[in-house]
Design a protein around this motif. Structure first.
Motif, PDB file in Angstrom:
ATOM      1  N   GLY A  51     -19.202  69.743 -43.834  1.00 52.77           N
ATOM      2  CA  GLY A  51     -19.176  71.188 -44.483  1.00 52.77           C
ATOM      3  C   GLY A  51     -20.305  71.348 -45.639  1.00 52.77           C
ATOM      4  N   PRO A  52     -20.529  72.650 -46.079  1.00 53.09           N
ATOM      5  CA  PRO A  52     -21.267  72.644 -46.969  1.00 53.09           C
ATOM      6  C   PRO A  52     -20.552  72.129 -48.641  1.00 53.09           C
ATOM      7  N   LEU A  53     -21.670  71.883 -49.427  1.00 53.55           N
ATOM      8  CA  LEU A  53     -21.269  71.242 -50.565  1.00 53.55           C
ATOM      9  C   LEU A  53     -22.191  71.738 -51.746  1.00 53.55           C
ATOM     10  N   THR A  54     -21.940  71.923 -52.975  1.00 50.55           N
ATOM     11  CA  THR A  54     -22.902  72.264 -54.038  1.00 50.55           C
ATOM     12  C   THR A  54     -23.321  71.050 -54.442  1.00 50.55           C
ATOM     13  N   SER A  55     -24.357  71.323 -55.282  1.00 49.69           N
ATOM     14  CA  SER A  55     -25.372  70.026 -56.002  1.00 49.69           C
ATOM     15  C   SER A  55     -24.445  69.257 -56.672  1.00 49.69           C
ATOM     16  N   THR A  56     -23.353  70.160 -57.440  1.00 52.48           N
ATOM     17  CA  THR A  56     -22.524  69.107 -58.184  1.00 52.48           C
ATOM     18  C   THR A  56     -21.733  68.269 -57.359  1.00 52.48           C
TER      19      THR A  56
ATOM     20  N   ALA B  53     -29.633  74.862 -45.824  1.00 51.04           N
ATOM     21  CA  ALA B  53     -29.987  76.263 -45.910  1.00 51.04           C
ATOM     22  C   ALA B  53     -28.817  76.457 -47.167  1.00 51.04           C
ATOM     23  N   HIS B  54     -29.146  77.344 -47.926  1.00 54.09           N
ATOM     24  CA  HIS B  54     -28.336  77.737 -49.063  1.00 54.09           C
ATOM     25  C   HIS B  54     -27.515  78.952 -49.013  1.00 54.09           C
ATOM     26  N   ASP B  55     -25.910  78.552 -49.119  1.00 56.75           N
ATOM     27  CA  ASP B  55     -25.171  79.720 -48.752  1.00 56.75           C
ATOM     28  C   ASP B  55     -25.118  80.690 -50.098  1.00 56.75           C
ATOM     29  N   PRO B  56     -24.668  81.803 -49.739  1.00 54.73           N
ATOM     30  CA  PRO B  56     -24.630  82.710 -51.157  1.00 54.73           C
ATOM     31  C   PRO B  56     -23.477  82.255 -52.127  1.00 54.73           C
TER      32      PRO B  56
END
Length: 339
Positions: free
Chosen positions: A39-44, A71-74
């Protein structure tokens, strides 16, 4: 009149092409696609998992999103796209090992392309101090890296079993068969066939381990050797995939003659290579021709050039079938004396 802005933009795209390849190499080295598998993760989050410098990683992630790899999520998190999933280690047809190879050892060779063009010498050898095959044979780690990358570049094998009539055959011998991907594709499509995987000892050992628990374990025999000296007899159909483009004409003929000595009358040789078009149509073969020149000391060839090599070894080229990614299946048969 030339559209100067469009031409300038196109030239800028060409000049900065290595920026994209190095960004993908960095993503593969950090294992970003594997980290994003659940699943999505942030840069941190990703910096913490990979040990990367977060501000620098954030900028790389933004560029990878620009390239369509992520892809960059909102909400600020990143996820893999269909393109990016090709860099996952466990993804069927994963290209991660290709990215690692192309972005490091091959990239360094291409950086000395001018050396090859000016001198005819091999750029890879100029940089690394050894020809490609010798270099990757230096250590088990380098050998494994190269073998994994070559196995990753085999997405074009799927149509092969339907492009030749295997009805009367019983045994298929894959010469220089690597990890056995092509042989396995043929055997799974034709359950009446058995196979022989022939390659150097370390490659055969790795393939034997990889296939030990598979559905093909009882249908494949493994034999180690050097195809410049001898090729296993007893096959009805012989496979030769991405071997000839890495060798000059004389070595190609030597290999083909060894194969011809093993192929029975009525048998066949199936060759998988990229074939250079003669009509100027776009083809990856033209790209790989320069790659082979600079990195592997090899050459991509036209169908007529393959026909000539095969003729010198006692074969006749009977068909050329297109395969994905601008590859081709060349079907050769023992030449009849009246041809």
């Amino acid at each position: 009149m030339t559209d100067t802005p469009a031409a300038a933009r196109r030239m800028l795209d060409l000049l900065t092409g290595y920026w994209a390849s190095q960004a993908v190499h960095a993503a593969a080295s950090l294992g970003l696609a594997d980290q994003l598998a659940d699943g999505p993760l942030t840069s941190t989050d990703l910096a913490g998992r990979t040990g990367a410098h977060e501000p620098s990683l954030a900028r790389l992630l933004r560029f990878l999103a620009e390239l369509g790899v992520l892809a960059h999520d909102p909400g600020g998190a990143y996820r893999t796209t269909e393109l990016g999933r090709t860099l996952r280690t466990e993804e069927p047809g994963s290209m991660r090992d290709l990215a690692l190879l192309y972005g490091k050892e091959f990239y360094a060779g291409w950086g000395r392309l001018l050396h090859t063009v000016r001198t005819g010498g091999n750029a890879f050898e100029h940089v690394h101090g050894a020809a490609m095959y010798a270099y990757f044979g230096r250590t088990p780690e380098l050998t494994a890296k190269f073998d994994r990358a070559m196995a990753a570049g085999s997405a074009f094998f799927a149509p092969v079993p339907a492009l030749h009539d295997f009805t009367g055959a019983r045994t298929v011998v894959d010469v220089g068969g690597g990890n056995g991907a092509l042989l396995a594709t043929v055997l799974r499509a034709h359950p009446h066939l058995d196979g022989v995987l022939f390659d150097t000892a370390h490659v055969v050992d790795a393939a034997r381990r990889a296939l030990a628990g598979s559905d093909l374990a009882d249908r494949i025999a493994f034999e180690a050797g050097d195809y410049y000296d001898k090729v296993p007899a007893g096959g009805d159909v012989y496979l030769l995939s991405r071997v000839l483009h890495g060798r000059d004409d004389e070595r190609c003929v030597r290999v083909l003659r060894r194969v011809r000595a093993a192929v029975p009358d009525g048998g066949a040789l199936l060759i998988v290579e990229r074939v250079l078009p003669v009509d100027g149509s776009p083809s990856l073969a033209a790209w790989f021709d320069v790659h082979m020149m600079a990195v592997a000391g090899g050459v991509e060839r036209t169908a007529a050039e393959y026909r000539a090599l095969l003729g010198r070894a006692g074969f006749a080229l009977s068909a050329v079938h297109g395969l994905p990614l601008d590859t081709a299946l060349l079907v050769a048969e023992p030449a009849r004396p009246d041809r």
